[in-house]
Motif scaffolding. Sequence first.
Motif, PDB file in Angstrom:
ATOM      1  N   LYS A 134      57.898   2.627  54.714  1.00  7.47           N
ATOM      2  CA  LYS A 134      56.648   3.205  55.230  1.00  7.47           C
ATOM      3  C   LYS A 134      56.610   4.732  55.131  1.00  7.47           C
ATOM      4  CE  LYS A 134      55.362  -0.819  57.688  1.00  7.47           C
ATOM      5  NZ  LYS A 134      55.723  -1.701  56.639  1.00  7.47           N
ATOM      6  N   LEU A 135      57.224   5.246  54.043  1.00  9.47           N
ATOM      7  CA  LEU A 135      57.184   6.680  53.754  1.00  9.47           C
ATOM      8  C   LEU A 135      56.558   6.911  52.375  1.00  9.47           C
ATOM      9  CD1 LEU A 135      60.718   7.731  55.060  1.00  9.47           C
ATOM     10  CD2 LEU A 135      58.518   8.127  56.168  1.00  9.47           C
ATOM     11  N   GLY A 136      55.573   6.104  52.050  1.00  7.94           N
ATOM     12  CA  GLY A 136      54.929   6.198  50.745  1.00  7.94           C
ATOM     13  C   GLY A 136      54.305   7.549  50.458  1.00  7.94           C
ATOM     14  N   PHE A 137      54.088   8.334  51.495  1.00  6.62           N
ATOM     15  CA  PHE A 137      53.552   9.683  51.286  1.00  6.62           C
ATOM     16  C   PHE A 137      54.596  10.593  50.644  1.00  6.62           C
ATOM     17  CE2 PHE A 137      54.855   9.067  55.704  1.00  6.62           C
ATOM     18  CZ  PHE A 137      55.857  10.022  55.848  1.00  6.62           C
ATOM     19  N   VAL A 138      55.868  10.172  50.615  1.00  4.12           N
ATOM     20  CA  VAL A 138      56.909  10.894  49.870  1.00  4.12           C
ATOM     21  C   VAL A 138      56.927  10.265  48.483  1.00  4.12           C
ATOM     22  CG1 VAL A 138      59.339  11.535  49.733  1.00  4.12           C
ATOM     23  CG2 VAL A 138      58.243  11.290  51.973  1.00  4.12           C
ATOM     24  N   HIS A 139      56.135  10.811  47.583  1.00  6.03           N
ATOM     25  CA  HIS A 139      55.933  10.239  46.248  1.00  6.03           C
ATOM     26  C   HIS A 139      56.459  11.210  45.191  1.00  6.03           C
ATOM     27  CE1 HIS A 139      54.032   7.552  43.358  1.00  6.03           C
ATOM     28  NE2 HIS A 139      53.734   8.649  42.702  1.00  6.03           N
ATOM     29  N   LEU A 140      57.522  10.792  44.513  1.00  6.02           N
ATOM     30  CA  LEU A 140      58.120  11.642  43.483  1.00  6.02           C
ATOM     31  C   LEU A 140      57.443  11.420  42.140  1.00  6.02           C
ATOM     32  CD1 LEU A 140      61.929  11.251  44.292  1.00  6.02           C
ATOM     33  CD2 LEU A 140      60.302  12.934  45.156  1.00  6.02           C
ATOM     34  N   ARG A 141      57.594  12.401  41.264  1.00  2.51           N
ATOM     35  CA  ARG A 141      57.078  12.314  39.895  1.00  2.51           C
ATOM     36  C   ARG A 141      57.953  13.181  39.009  1.00  2.51           C
ATOM     37  NH1 ARG A 141      51.747  16.195  39.851  1.00  2.51           N
ATOM     38  NH2 ARG A 141      52.807  18.014  40.672  1.00  2.51           N
ATOM     39  N   THR A 142      57.708  13.112  37.727  1.00  4.60           N
ATOM     40  CA  THR A 142      58.426  13.969  36.790  1.00  4.60           C
ATOM     41  C   THR A 142      58.006  15.406  37.065  1.00  4.60           C
ATOM     42  OG1 THR A 142      58.447  12.214  35.146  1.00  4.60           O
ATOM     43  CG2 THR A 142      58.815  14.462  34.351  1.00  4.60           C
ATOM     44  N   PRO A 143      58.986  16.308  37.210  1.00  8.31           N
ATOM     45  CA  PRO A 143      58.632  17.704  37.503  1.00  8.31           C
ATOM     46  C   PRO A 143      57.762  18.310  36.399  1.00  8.31           C
ATOM     47  CG  PRO A 143      60.995  17.346  37.734  1.00  8.31           C
ATOM     48  CD  PRO A 143      60.429  16.109  37.124  1.00  8.31           C
ATOM     49  N   SER A 144      56.857  19.177  36.821  1.00 11.42           N
ATOM     50  CA  SER A 144      55.985  19.851  35.853  1.00 11.42           C
ATOM     51  C   SER A 144      56.213  21.356  35.817  1.00 11.42           C
ATOM     52  CB  SER A 144      54.520  19.552  36.167  1.00 11.42           C
ATOM     53  OG  SER A 144      54.210  19.988  37.471  1.00 11.42           O
ATOM     54  N   SER A 145      56.943  21.874  36.790  1.00 14.94           N
ATOM     55  CA  SER A 145      57.308  23.294  36.772  1.00 14.94           C
ATOM     56  C   SER A 145      58.721  23.411  37.333  1.00 14.94           C
ATOM     57  CB  SER A 145      56.321  24.139  37.568  1.00 14.94           C
ATOM     58  OG  SER A 145      56.311  23.744  38.920  1.00 14.94           O
ATOM     59  N   ASN A 146      59.503  24.264  36.742  1.00 14.57           N
ATOM     60  CA  ASN A 146      60.916  24.372  37.070  1.00 14.57           C
ATOM     61  C   ASN A 146      61.152  25.358  38.215  1.00 14.57           C
ATOM     62  OD1 ASN A 146      63.656  24.644  37.160  1.00 14.57           O
ATOM     63  ND2 ASN A 146      63.904  25.216  35.022  1.00 14.57           N
ATOM     64  N   PRO A 147      61.523  24.869  39.403  1.00 12.63           N
ATOM     65  CA  PRO A 147      61.790  25.786  40.509  1.00 12.63           C
ATOM     66  C   PRO A 147      63.170  26.440  40.417  1.00 12.63           C
ATOM     67  CG  PRO A 147      62.104  23.546  41.242  1.00 12.63           C
ATOM     68  CD  PRO A 147      61.609  23.473  39.829  1.00 12.63           C
ATOM     69  N   PHE A 148      63.957  26.066  39.405  1.00 16.08           N
ATOM     70  CA  PHE A 148      65.314  26.598  39.264  1.00 16.08           C
ATOM     71  C   PHE A 148      65.387  27.560  38.087  1.00 16.08           C
ATOM     72  CE2 PHE A 148      65.610  22.414  41.226  1.00 16.08           C
ATOM     73  CZ  PHE A 148      66.217  22.768  42.413  1.00 16.08           C
ATOM     74  N   SER A 149      64.594  28.600  38.146  1.00 15.32           N
ATOM     75  CA  SER A 149      64.554  29.555  37.028  1.00 15.32           C
ATOM     76  C   SER A 149      65.847  30.345  36.908  1.00 15.32           C
ATOM     77  CB  SER A 149      63.377  30.512  37.210  1.00 15.32           C
ATOM     78  OG  SER A 149      63.546  31.289  38.372  1.00 15.32           O
ATOM     79  N   ASP A 150      66.689  30.295  37.930  1.00  9.15           N
ATOM     80  CA  ASP A 150      67.958  31.013  37.867  1.00  9.15           C
ATOM     81  C   ASP A 150      69.052  30.197  37.166  1.00  9.15           C
ATOM     82  OD1 ASP A 150      68.088  29.111  39.917  1.00  9.15           O
ATOM     83  OD2 ASP A 150      69.540  30.295  41.054  1.00  9.15           O
ATOM     84  N   GLN A 151      68.745  28.971  36.756  1.00  8.47           N
ATOM     85  CA  GLN A 151      69.736  28.143  36.068  1.00  8.47           C
ATOM     86  C   GLN A 151      69.300  27.881  34.646  1.00  8.47           C
ATOM     87  OE1 GLN A 151      70.838  24.553  38.096  1.00  8.47           O
ATOM     88  NE2 GLN A 151      72.226  23.905  36.473  1.00  8.47           N
ATOM     89  N   ASN A 152      70.223  28.079  33.716  1.00 11.37           N
ATOM     90  CA  ASN A 152      69.972  27.777  32.320  1.00 11.37           C
ATOM     91  C   ASN A 152      70.318  26.317  32.093  1.00 11.37           C
ATOM     92  OD1 ASN A 152      69.811  27.631  29.564  1.00 11.37           O
ATOM     93  ND2 ASN A 152      71.295  29.236  29.145  1.00 11.37           N
ATOM     94  N   PHE A 153      69.369  25.521  31.714  1.00 12.21           N
ATOM     95  CA  PHE A 153      69.607  24.101  31.528  1.00 12.21           C
ATOM     96  C   PHE A 153      70.062  23.742  30.115  1.00 12.21           C
ATOM     97  CE2 PHE A 153      67.225  24.091  35.437  1.00 12.21           C
ATOM     98  CZ  PHE A 153      67.882  23.123  36.174  1.00 12.21           C
ATOM     99  N   ALA A 154      70.026  24.701  29.206  1.00 12.35           N
ATOM    100  CA  ALA A 154      70.519  24.440  27.857  1.00 12.35           C
ATOM    101  C   ALA A 154      72.015  24.179  27.902  1.00 12.35           C
ATOM    102  CB  ALA A 154      70.214  25.636  26.946  1.00 12.35           C
ATOM    103  N   PRO A 155      72.522  23.331  27.001  1.00 15.49           N
ATOM    104  CA  PRO A 155      73.966  23.089  26.989  1.00 15.49           C
ATOM    105  C   PRO A 155      74.737  24.396  26.802  1.00 15.49           C
ATOM    106  CG  PRO A 155      72.831  21.567  25.518  1.00 15.49           C
ATOM    107  CD  PRO A 155      71.818  22.588  25.967  1.00 15.49           C
ATOM    108  N   GLY A 156      75.818  24.526  27.538  1.00 14.77           N
ATOM    109  CA  GLY A 156      76.656  25.717  27.445  1.00 14.77           C
ATOM    110  C   GLY A 156      77.558  25.670  26.217  1.00 14.77           C
ATOM    111  N   LYS A 157      78.189  26.778  25.964  1.00 13.22           N
ATOM    112  CA  LYS A 157      79.138  26.835  24.843  1.00 13.22           C
ATOM    113  C   LYS A 157      80.376  26.065  25.210  1.00 13.22           C
ATOM    114  CE  LYS A 157      77.489  31.334  23.427  1.00 13.22           C
ATOM    115  NZ  LYS A 157      77.782  32.736  23.246  1.00 13.22           N
ATOM    116  N   LYS A 158      80.967  25.441  24.205  1.00 12.82           N
ATOM    117  CA  LYS A 158      82.192  24.653  24.437  1.00 12.82           C
ATOM    118  C   LYS A 158      83.417  25.499  24.301  1.00 12.82           C
ATOM    119  CE  LYS A 158      80.126  20.338  23.326  1.00 12.82           C
ATOM    120  NZ  LYS A 158      80.259  19.035  22.880  1.00 12.82           N
TER     121      LYS A 158
END
Length: 158
Positions: A134-158
């Motif tokens: 009964k918490l259907g008002f908590v409805h997730l979806r695919t993110p449309s804007s990145n709130p983690f601009s301080d993290q680089n999501f590209a793969p790092g160097k090996k």
Amino acid sequence: MKMFTLAKPAAGIIGALALVGTISLAGAQQPREGERPQPRLADLMQGAQVGHIKLWYAGKAGNWGLATYETKQLKTRLEDAAQLYQSLPVNDVTTMAKPIQAVSAAIAAKDVREFARAYDELTAGCNSCHQSVKLGFVHLRTPSSNPFSDQNFAPGKK
């Protein structure tokens, strides 16, 4: 390579998460001597939501190491919630195993298209669980804007 920028709504999300985290810590029960504090269910779920967002951006960028890490963190949070809050419907928690496995398989295959499909299945599972308690008002979806601009999501160097 597309770079993400922090939009004003995303900045508001970060501020809200910080505020909620502060309020949650202030309202936590004090543990008895020698006991570890039990996290509140809301705190576990907010951590899961953050992981859900980061998982999307890691998979989208093809950073399979980070995606694997975020999947494991998400699974651990759900397991912790099931163990600590036994009033949760067991069926809801156990049905998340299949979508998490599908995400893990897509990550192992390094298949961006399959990852997106499995991620949608995972998100649907989260929403189904929220509906059942009964918490259907908590409805997730695919993110449309990145709130983690301080993290680089590209793969790092090996």
